[in-house]
Enzyme design. Structure first.
Site, short mmCIF file in Angstrom:
data_model
loop_
_atom_site.label_atom_id
_atom_site.label_comp_id
_atom_site.label_asym_id
_atom_site.label_seq_id
_atom_site.Cartn_x
_atom_site.Cartn_y
_atom_site.Cartn_z
N TYR A 20 -28.35 -8.42 -1.71
CA TYR A 20 -27.77 -6.97 -1.99
C TYR A 20 -28.26 -6.02 -0.82
O TYR A 20 -27.25 -5.46 -0.37
CB TYR A 20 -28.44 -6.67 -3.20
CG TYR A 20 -27.77 -5.52 -3.75
CD1 TYR A 20 -26.80 -5.46 -4.66
CD2 TYR A 20 -28.24 -4.13 -3.16
CE1 TYR A 20 -25.75 -4.45 -5.21
CE2 TYR A 20 -27.29 -2.95 -3.63
CZ TYR A 20 -26.43 -3.02 -4.72
OH TYR A 20 -25.48 -2.14 -5.17
N PHE A 40 0.06 5.78 9.14
CA PHE A 40 0.30 4.78 8.17
C PHE A 40 0.30 5.31 6.76
O PHE A 40 -0.34 6.22 6.44
CB PHE A 40 -0.61 3.46 8.25
CG PHE A 40 -0.07 2.42 7.41
CD1 PHE A 40 0.79 1.54 7.66
CD2 PHE A 40 -0.74 2.04 6.45
CE1 PHE A 40 1.34 0.65 6.76
CE2 PHE A 40 -0.51 1.26 5.56
CZ PHE A 40 0.63 0.45 5.80
N ASP A 41 1.11 4.66 5.83
CA ASP A 41 1.61 5.32 4.46
C ASP A 41 -0.11 5.45 3.79
O ASP A 41 -0.02 6.52 3.16
CB ASP A 41 2.12 4.44 3.36
CG ASP A 41 3.09 3.43 4.06
OD1 ASP A 41 3.02 3.34 5.38
OD2 ASP A 41 3.73 2.43 3.33
N ASP A 96 -7.13 4.96 14.43
CA ASP A 96 -7.02 3.97 13.32
C ASP A 96 -6.70 2.64 14.03
O ASP A 96 -5.71 2.44 14.76
CB ASP A 96 -5.71 4.13 12.62
CG ASP A 96 -5.45 3.36 11.56
OD1 ASP A 96 -5.88 2.07 11.72
OD2 ASP A 96 -4.52 3.35 10.60
N ALA A 120 -6.68 -0.56 13.58
CA ALA A 120 -6.35 -1.65 12.51
C ALA A 120 -6.07 -3.00 13.81
O ALA A 120 -6.20 -4.20 13.43
CB ALA A 120 -5.35 -1.55 11.74
N LYS A 166 -6.12 -7.40 9.80
CA LYS A 166 -5.07 -7.47 11.04
C LYS A 166 -6.14 -8.26 12.14
O LYS A 166 -6.38 -9.18 12.15
CB LYS A 166 -4.94 -6.00 11.31
CG LYS A 166 -3.54 -5.70 10.27
CD LYS A 166 -4.35 -4.79 9.16
CE LYS A 166 -3.10 -4.31 8.65
NZ LYS A 166 -3.66 -3.63 7.15
N HIS A 204 9.91 1.37 -3.45
CA HIS A 204 10.05 0.26 -3.11
C HIS A 204 9.10 -1.15 -3.68
O HIS A 204 9.73 -2.15 -3.47
CB HIS A 204 9.91 0.25 -1.43
CG HIS A 204 8.63 0.60 -1.07
ND1 HIS A 204 8.30 2.00 -1.04
CD2 HIS A 204 7.68 -0.27 -0.35
CE1 HIS A 204 6.88 1.94 -0.52
NE2 HIS A 204 6.71 0.57 -0.20
N1 F0G Z 1 -3.67 1.45 9.06
C1 F0G Z 1 -2.38 0.75 9.50
C2 F0G Z 1 -1.94 1.15 10.73
C3 F0G Z 1 -2.17 -0.37 8.68
O1 F0G Z 1 -1.09 -0.90 9.17
C4 F0G Z 1 -2.46 -0.43 7.41
C5 F0G Z 1 -2.21 -1.64 6.65
C6 F0G Z 1 -4.02 0.28 7.06
C7 F0G Z 1 -4.23 1.27 8.00
C8 F0G Z 1 -4.34 0.13 5.81
O2 F0G Z 1 -5.35 -1.11 5.71
O3 F0G Z 1 -4.32 -2.73 4.25
O4 F0G Z 1 -6.57 -3.00 4.99
O5 F0G Z 1 -6.02 -1.06 3.44
N2 F0G Z 1 -1.18 -2.21 6.86
C9 F0G Z 1 -0.35 -3.54 6.12
C10 F0G Z 1 0.93 -3.61 6.45
C11 F0G Z 1 -0.54 -3.21 4.66
O6 F0G Z 1 1.53 -4.46 6.14
O7 F0G Z 1 1.41 -3.14 7.77
P1 F0G Z 1 -5.54 -2.13 4.55
#
Ligand code: F0G
Length: 449
Positions: A75, A127-128, A214, A216, A257, A439
């Protein structure tokens, strides 16, 4: 690879295989109908080539699977955490490092701790999930992409850059936090140049504004700097990555990623005051700070994956395979956003299907046609996802180390067949939609025209 071969090979061989479903056209038509013509509602067992996302869909290496067996599930203070910490610290230099279950958990913790209501966050393009987490705490997310990002024909090398003149204006008006998304997913997986990261960092320092990445797709971004930016051809990839991280006060990272893992993420900073806030919030939502929403075995996979993602042969192959895909599509007359990004190709449905107006979802029509023709699943990024979208695109994302050149040739052939009957492809109407993020779950029906 020192020899200059025309063919850049997959720098791996296949040790374990997974059969993929191959369906008849009738079975695909029935599956599409059953899914309400929305590819998010399809079962994976009905998909032949799944290009919905590059997130968590990669193939792990033998070294990662072996590391998984070494997971320490204690843990607190597990050996796996120490290994994860050591790798992230060496790659990034940031001393305060927190594991999280995926990227958006890092965004959520960051937003809830350092963004008071009314804060303004600028980014090349949020990102969304980043935008949603910022807005959730009553802060404002502002996108400042360069103008070239909106032009699919503009093949500039660093379309992920932030517009510095707009940043200057925003800083003069008041900014709480600046971010750069590497690579800029929402704008086509386009990279950000080191010059731009340096310029944003310097402006933020002068203005006393903290700066986050960010990260990723930090490894793919490092590759493009190495391959395209003058002065970086001889700089090693880990060194390029380190320079990017050195310029920031903290970062969020989805390990699904460039962590080459199926789950995981990182939140890190060099500021002790923030680390204290992050730690408290982490314990509330994710878990104890040495596992943060992950199993010890996941921490092992991420630790190995982050280093494999910076191997030059892997990144050369990765960039080449996306470019090969884009060239193949262009060669059969399917227009794609230029230049191809780091993790996906974006098809220009607006240009391929000019007879379908935006309110009849040309991107959705193209995505559905690719599925019906060959079982290929992509994602619409157009007026179904964002009602005000200016471009009608379909993203075909490439899972890492999963599909071979023959798979890509097949997808190109599928796209060629779709193009041949493009003028007969009809748009869609929405039958049922949820109040937000429609979507993901909307039910559609072909437009009777
Ligand atoms: N930032 C970027 C640039 C991303 O592309 C994503 C996720 C996230 C943050 C969020 O990360 O999914 O680990 O919580 N992108 C995926 C896509 C979902 O299909 O582009 P996560």
């Amino acid at each position: 690879m020192s020899d200059d071969f025309r063919t850049i090979i997959e720098p791996f061989r296949i040790k374990a295989v997974e059969a993929i479903p191959i369906l008849t056209r009738e079975a695909r038509a029935a599956a599409l109908e059953g899914a309400g013509h929305n590819l998010f509602r399809l079962l994976a067992e009905h998909v032949t080539i799944d290009l919905l996302t590059d997130s968590g869909t990669g193939a792990m290496s033998g070294a990662q699977w072996a590391a998984l067996m070494n997971g320490d599930e204690s843990y607190a203070g597990s050996r796996s955490f120490l290994r994860f910490f050591e790798v992230v610290k060496r790659l990034t230099g940031h001393p305060f490092i927190f594991p999280v279950h995926q990227g958006r958990a890092a965004e959520r913790i960051m937003a809830r701790t350092i963004l008071p209501p009314g804060s303004v966050v600028v980014n090349n393009t949020h990102f969304d999930t980043t935008r949603a987490n910022i807005e959730q705490v009553g802060a404002i997310a502002v996108d400042l992409p360069v103008a070239a990002a909106a032009n699919p024909a503009d093949a500039s090398p660093f379309k992920g850059d932030m517009d510095l003149a707009r940043l200057d204006r925003a800083l003069a008006e008041g900014v709480t936090l600046a971010m750069l998304t590497l690579t800029n997913n929402a704008a086509g997986g386009q990279p950000v140049s080191m010059a731009n990261i340096e310029a944003v960092s310097a402006r933020c320092k002068r203005a006393g504004v903290p700066f986050f990445l960010d990260a990723a797709r930090f490894a793919e971004n490092a590759w493009f700097i190495h391959a395209r930016e003058p002065g970086f051809a001889d700089v090693a990839l880990p060194e390029i990555a380190r320079r990017m991280f050195d310029l920031a006060d903290g970062f969020t990272l989805s390990a699904k990623k460039d962590g080459l893992a199926h789950i995981g993420g990182v939140l890190a900073t060099r500021r002790e005051d923030w680390a204290e806030l992050f730690r408290n919030e982490l314990i509330l939502g994710e878990g104890f700070p040495t596992y943060g929403g992950l199993a010890g075995r996941d921490l092992e996979c991420v630790a190995v994956g982050l280093e494999e993602a910076l191997e030059p042969d892997y990144l050369r192959y990765r960039a080449r395979s996306v470019a090969y895909f884009a060239e193949g599509l262009e060669a059969v007359g399917v227009p794609v956003v230029q230049p191809p990004g780091g993790h996906a190709v974006f098809l220009d449905a607006g240009r391929l299907l000019p007879h379908i107006p935006a309110e009849r979802f040309p991107g959705q029509a193209l995505a559905a046609a690719l599925y019906l023709e060959g079982g290929v699943r992509g994602v619409e990024i157009g007026s179904l996802m964002f009602p005000a979208a200016r471009l009608q695109l379909v993203r075909l994302a490439m899972p890492r180390r999963v599909y071979t050149q023959a798979h890509i040739d097949y997808v190109v052939e599928v796209a060629e067949r779709v193009r041949a009957r493009a003028s007969g492809i009809r748009g869609y109407r929405i039958v049922r939609e949820p109040p937000f993020l429609r979507h993901f779950s909307a039910v559609l029906t072909p437009d009777e025209g």
